[in-house]
Design an enzyme around this catalytic site. Structure first.
Site, PDB file in Angstrom:
ATOM      1  N   ASP A 112       0.832  -1.199   0.000  1.00 27.94           N
ATOM      2  CA  ASP A 112       0.000   0.000   0.000  1.00 27.94           C
ATOM      3  C   ASP A 112       0.874   1.259   0.000  1.00 27.94           C
ATOM      4  O   ASP A 112       2.067   1.216   0.276  1.00 27.94           O
ATOM      5  CB  ASP A 112      -0.895  -0.017   1.234  1.00 27.94           C
ATOM      6  CG  ASP A 112      -2.179   0.775   1.048  1.00 27.94           C
ATOM      7  OD1 ASP A 112      -2.316   1.446   0.016  1.00 27.94           O
ATOM      8  OD2 ASP A 112      -3.043   0.698   1.939  1.00 27.94           O
ATOM      9  N   GLU A 172       2.748   6.848  -2.574  1.00 22.68           N
ATOM     10  CA  GLU A 172       2.473   8.003  -3.417  1.00 22.68           C
ATOM     11  C   GLU A 172       2.958   9.311  -2.778  1.00 22.68           C
ATOM     12  O   GLU A 172       3.371  10.226  -3.483  1.00 22.68           O
ATOM     13  CB  GLU A 172       0.963   8.139  -3.697  1.00 22.68           C
ATOM     14  CG  GLU A 172       0.307   6.916  -4.283  1.00 22.68           C
ATOM     15  CD  GLU A 172      -0.255   6.006  -3.207  1.00 22.68           C
ATOM     16  OE1 GLU A 172      -0.753   4.927  -3.552  1.00 22.68           O
ATOM     17  OE2 GLU A 172      -0.204   6.384  -2.000  1.00 22.68           O
ATOM     18  N   ASP A 224      -8.976   3.768  -2.967  1.00 18.73           N
ATOM     19  CA  ASP A 224     -10.069   4.096  -2.051  1.00 18.73           C
ATOM     20  C   ASP A 224     -11.280   4.657  -2.792  1.00 18.73           C
ATOM     21  O   ASP A 224     -11.321   5.831  -3.172  1.00 18.73           O
ATOM     22  CB  ASP A 224      -9.592   5.117  -1.019  1.00 18.73           C
ATOM     23  CG  ASP A 224      -8.437   4.590  -0.181  1.00 18.73           C
ATOM     24  OD1 ASP A 224      -8.190   3.371  -0.226  1.00 18.73           O
ATOM     25  OD2 ASP A 224      -7.790   5.389   0.511  1.00 18.73           O
TER      26      ASP A 224
END
Length: 762
Positions: free
Chosen positions: A428, A431, A495
């Site tokens: 995950d 970024e 998400d």
């Protein structure tokens, strides 16, 4: 980035030096070097004026690159995308003072060398693809940034940008640029290639890829891992304007007579997509994100799946498998899992594969923080201190994967977890990577590392897995990526909200990513943020189980089906079992994608480029070559979809997966209303689809129970590859399907073994 105010004016503080002339050129083997300058009236115009050096190359057949450089004296600290190259496939023809032709296989570049008539035209046998017309190569100076100080006098500086503008033809449509959740057709949009954690309902994207594909028979790849800005008919309505801060810009034109051929060439250049183990196609269930769970909670979920005969292949522990504030310390929270090793062993005895969440950050409360600080394992500020902030984890640092020792240290924790029974990792984040006042161990340019960091992170985790489990048994579940990340699958959409609109935007994102070399993709079934109403849950289950990978995941609420009603369990059971039945088909389509770059979930125009009606479609897709899927995006169950024209139309009609007697005419729109037992899944005419209804798990015996679904007539003999579930890069058997004495017969090639044929739509 926009620099103009309409056709005639520049933005205040902007200066553009346009290249209009070729001062000189030099040909050396497969390379053409050009010196470009402004309009030349006399020799005096060569003074006090910039030039741009252009270098034309061809890394692979059918691909031509142009590199534009203003000043060449800068430091090149990397990183760079790894590109594959070959030689000996170009032909250069030069008529001095008139034109130069640079040919690479079917792609041709004509350069107008007539004085003050600079022009580039890329073409194929279809005619012009794109090119540079008047005032389309320039160097931009911007004096509105903090770089410009008037007190510097004659040494006054401007922020520089390289600018290249590529022509767009009438009716031409543009796609791709990574996983973008907005309008599927990118014409009219401004896009920045800059990885951000923005969710799926914004213009930001986790997976930014500087590659777009055109309906006119070409793709454009911008070879820069930094921030690339594109104005796709949004500044000049006849052009795509590409700009990069700094002194150079390199792009590649990739020709293809079909979208599939463009993808094949693009993945040949940036890397072939890796394959994933067969077990990964089964259903994944997670703990969700911020829910309260412990060993008893997990066990109750797994017992519930078993009691309801719900197939389940992978169980995933999300963030709170670790103690709060200590992400990542790679240790199970002992209060919730007092015997983690023993519990993982018991889960493995259930036949489950296990996944856990990780990220490339280390919170200050983690016992690993001091180790990382002491040994220089983290990204540092320019003063030598560790870069930290409180957004996400308090005082967190970012692992510097350019440091080989840091990468090895991180890898040892993954290996230890794999020794405990963990099969795969959800990689995950990656970024939110800083760019100002920081330095990397290897001296990499922080701006170029911002997007590239995700690639490096996934690469290190993936290669750790392959070193332990081998490539046939390894995969990630990654949120961010960059160019070449298709070598480290799988990627999911990030998400999304629990709405039909978010389900649709997730599909748009997956289809856009599929046009950038990524053959696998998934979404959070049910939506991540919020709690889905039962109807939405069931519709997303239908869609999610017709994606390459299928994971039930949420944020603050669980996604086990019976929470939403036992009828949700029934829908989930049917959908998972249907997907497992399709395993032979999925494995064969994935192997083809590995070879050619064609995704499992693909936009309609990729499969049917000759049907112009398919180009705007973004609420339906092809699942492999043979199955059309139109998810339902409403409580009412009403869905409208288009049935494309195909070369196989004369061999029959499209038929319903659920009712083989229900036929669909090509070239027509249909509106239907579906209950939760069905949705539009249409079988292509003239197709042969391998299935296996006997399979209980995707990794089961591929041959025992193998059948082929044949729709309509066949044009000669058809060969169907049966992929080995234990080694998904290898073909186990080849089934030959043909018409014999008025019947369809399927046999294993080289054997007398018959395969059951379900022949429909005669």
């Amino acid at each position: 980035m926009r620099f103009t105010e309409g056709m005639w004016l520049l933005r205040e503080g902007i200066r553009i030096d346009w290249m209009n002339n070729i001062e000189r050129l030099h040909v050396e083997k497969d390379t053409v070097n050009l010196l470009l300058n402004k309009f030349q009236r006399h020799r005096g115009d060569t003074l006090n004026s910039p030039t741009v050096s252009a270098r034309v190359t061809s890394p692979l057949e059918g691909i031509v690159g142009v590199k534009l450089v203003h000043w060449a004296g800068g430091l090149d600290n990397g990183p760079h995308y790894q590109l594959n190259t070959s030689a000996g496939h170009t032909k250069i023809t030069h008529q001095k003072g008139e034109k130069l032709n640079y040919a690479s296989g079917p792609l041709s570049l004509d350069i107008n060398t007539t004085p003050n008539e600079l022009g580039f035209v890329f073409s194929s046998d279809k005619g012009k693809l794109t090119g540079h017309s008047w005032r389309s190569i320039g160097y931009v100076g911007d004096q509105t940034t903090e770089k410009s100080r008037f007190e510097d006098g004659i040494f006054f500086e401007r922020q520089g940008y390289m600018l290249a503008e590529l022509d767009v033809g009438v009716g031409e449509k543009l796609y791709g640029l990574g996983e973008r959740f907005g309008p599927f057709v990118k014409n009219g949009q401004s896009v920045n290639i800059w990885n951000e954690d923005g969710g799926t309902s914004s213009e930001l994207a986790y997976k930014n890829i500087p590659f777009y594909i055109s309906s006119n028979g070409y793709g454009v790849f911008v070879n820069n891992p930094g921030k690339v800005s594109l104005e796709l008919q949004s500044e000049r309505t006849t052009r795509v304007n590409i700009s990069i801060p700094g002194e150079e810009l390199e792009y590649f034109i990739i020709q293809g007579s079909t979208p599939k051929e463009i993808l094949r060439r693009y993945t040949a250049l940036t890397g072939s997509p890796s394959l994933v183990p067969a077990w990964s196609y089964n259903l994944w269930l997670t703990t969700s994100f911020t829910t309260n769970y412990d060993e008893q909670t997990v066990t109750s979920f797994l017992d519930g799946f078993r009691e309801r005969d719900l197939p389940l292949g992978v169980f995933h522990f999300d963030c709170f498998w670790m103690k709060s504030y200590q992400w990542c310390d790679f240790e199970f929270d002992s209060e919730m899992f007092p015997d983690a090793a023993g519990y993982l062993k018991r889960l493995k005895e259930r036949g489950l594969k296990l996944s856990i969440w990780i990220n490339p950050y280390v919170g200050q409360a983690s016992p690993l923080f001091e180790i990382g600080k002491k040994n220089g394992y983290f990204i540092k500020r320019t003063d030598g201190s560790v870069w930290q902030w409180d957004l996400w984890q308090a005082g967190m640092a970012v692992v510097d994967f350019t440091n080989p020792d840091a990468a090895a240290w991180y890898s040892t924790h993954l290996t230890r977890l794999m020794d405990m029974g963990i099969d795969t990792f959800k990689t995950d984040f990656a970024e939110r990577i800083p760019v100002r006042n920081i330095k990397y161990h290897d001296g990499s340019d922080p701006v170029r590392m911002h997007n590239y960091y995700a690639l490096l992170y996934n690469k290190i985790v993936y290669e750790t897995m392959t070193s332990v489990s081998g490539p046939s048994n390894s995969l990630l579940f990654a949120r961010s990526t960059s160019v070449g990340g298709q070598k480290y699958p799988v990627h999911w959409g990030g998400d999304c909200e629990s709405t039909y609109e978010a389900m649709a935007e997730s599909l748009r994102g997956g289809l856009s990513l599929s046009l950038c070399g990524y053959i696998f993709w998934a979404s959070d079934i049910g939506g991540f943020e919020g709690t889905p109403p039962p109807a939405l849950y069931k519709r997303w289950v239908q869609f999610g189980l017709l994606s390459s990978h299928s994971r039930l995941h949420g944020s603050s609420s669980f996604r086990v089906p019976w929470i939403y009603g036992e009828d949700c369990s029934d829908v989930l059971r049917d959908c998972v079992k249907r997907k497992i039945t399709l395993t032979p088909y999925l494995l064969a389509e994935a192997l083809a994608g590995h070879r050619q770059g064609t995704p499992l979930m693909r936009p309609m125009f990729v499969e049917f480029p000759d049907d112009l009606n398919t180009y705007p479609l973004d609420t339906q897709y092809m699942f492999g070559s043979n199955l059309l899927v139109a998810p339902v995006f409403s409580d009412s169950g009403t869905v409208t979809f288009y049935v494309p024209r195909t070369p196989e139309d004369e061999r029959g009609s499209w038929i319903s997966w659920f009712d083989h007697g229900k036929e669909y005419e090509a070239g027509r729109w249909y509106t239907e209303t579906h209950g939760f037992e069905t949705l539009p899944i249409l079988v292509r005419p003239g197709s042969v689809t391998p299935v296996n209804p006997k399979l209980a798990v995707p990794e089961g015996d591929a041959l025992d129970g193998l059948e082929v679904l044949v729709n309509g007539g066949l044009s000669g003999e058809v060969e169907v590859e049966v992929v080995d579930p234990a080694k998904t890069h290898e073909v186990l058997k080849v089934v030959t399907v043909k018409l014999s004495d008025g019947d369809v017969v399927a046999t294993i090639a080289g054997e007398d073994t018959k395969v059951t044929v379900n022949w429909v739509g005669h």
